[in-house]
Design a protein around this motif. Structure first.
Motif, PDB file in Angstrom:
ATOM      1  N   THR A 181       0.902   5.293   0.065  1.00 31.69           N
ATOM      2  CA  THR A 181       0.081   6.453   0.411  1.00 31.69           C
ATOM      3  C   THR A 181       0.824   7.720   0.027  1.00 31.69           C
TER       4      THR A 181
ATOM      5  N   THR B  50      -4.348   6.164  -0.483  1.00 32.75           N
ATOM      6  CA  THR B  50      -3.659   4.875  -0.455  1.00 32.75           C
ATOM      7  C   THR B  50      -4.143   3.997  -1.599  1.00 32.75           C
TER       8      THR B  50
ATOM      9  N   ASP C  90       0.858  -1.182   0.000  1.00 33.47           N
ATOM     10  CA  ASP C  90       0.000   0.000   0.000  1.00 33.47           C
ATOM     11  C   ASP C  90       0.891   1.228   0.000  1.00 33.47           C
TER      12      ASP C  90
END
Length: 188
Positions: free
Chosen positions: A128, A133, A126
């Motif tokens: 961000t 995200t 993930d």
């Protein structure tokens, strides 16, 4: 009931064993690097951005996790100098790009790891940027106390649409590619 209790204890011991065998190694933020390249119709710009902190999680020599924080305020172009470098750096840090005043850091958290080859992993993480995200996929090579990867990020997924031909018409030679490239070298 006794068997259920025995199974529960065995699972607890096994889980405890996993965490004992896993080792978290902090990265050396100053010795690790992130190089970026952004391309446009008429050329490209390149530069660096620094890690704030991060760590990899290893079980033996096998990668099992990791998370990293990037200091977006350190974003700088290295292909320019002087006034032009200052202008580009200012624009990249402005709200229509990375908005570093409001979003001074970006993060990457490894979510899934698969073995690709000896010391090479297929990673899903993930990422961000600007508080948004999205998953990214890349290969990560780990050797000793180092790891390297290179992958592309679609900036428009993080609401960075400035100069994108997919969102604005008539940009001509001012069009900026949606993808930017990252080359990452970790030392831990």
């Amino acid at each position: 009931m006794k068997n259920l209790k025995t199974i529960a204890i065995a699972l607890f011991v096994a889980a405890a064993g996993i965490s004992v065998n896993a080792q978290t190694k902090k990265i050396d933020a100053k010795a690790s690097s992130i190089k970026w390249v952004g391309k446009k119709v008429t050329g490209e710009h390149s530069g660096t951005v620094n890690f704030k902190d991060g760590a990899v999680v290893l079980k033996g020599k096998k990668l099992v996790g990791g998370s990293f924080t990037v200091d977006m305020t350190s974003l700088t172009a290295t292909d320019l100098t002087g006034e032009y470098q200052g202008k580009l750096n200012g624009h990249l840090k402005a709200d229509d790009f990375f908005g570093t005043e409001k979003f001074p850091t970006s993060t990457l958290v490894i979510k899934k790891i698969g073995a690709k080859a000896k010391d090479v992993y297929a990673v899903t993480a993930d990422l961000t940027i600007k508080g948004i995200t999205k998953p990214v996929n890349f290969e990560l090579a780990v050797k000793g106390n180092t790891a390297t990867t290179a992958f592309k990020v679609d900036r428009t997924k993080y609401d960075i649409k400035y100069g994108s031909g997919n969102f604005f018409q008539g940009l001509g030679d001012k069009t900026i590619n949606d993808d930017f490239e990252l080359a990452v070298a970790l030392k831990f």
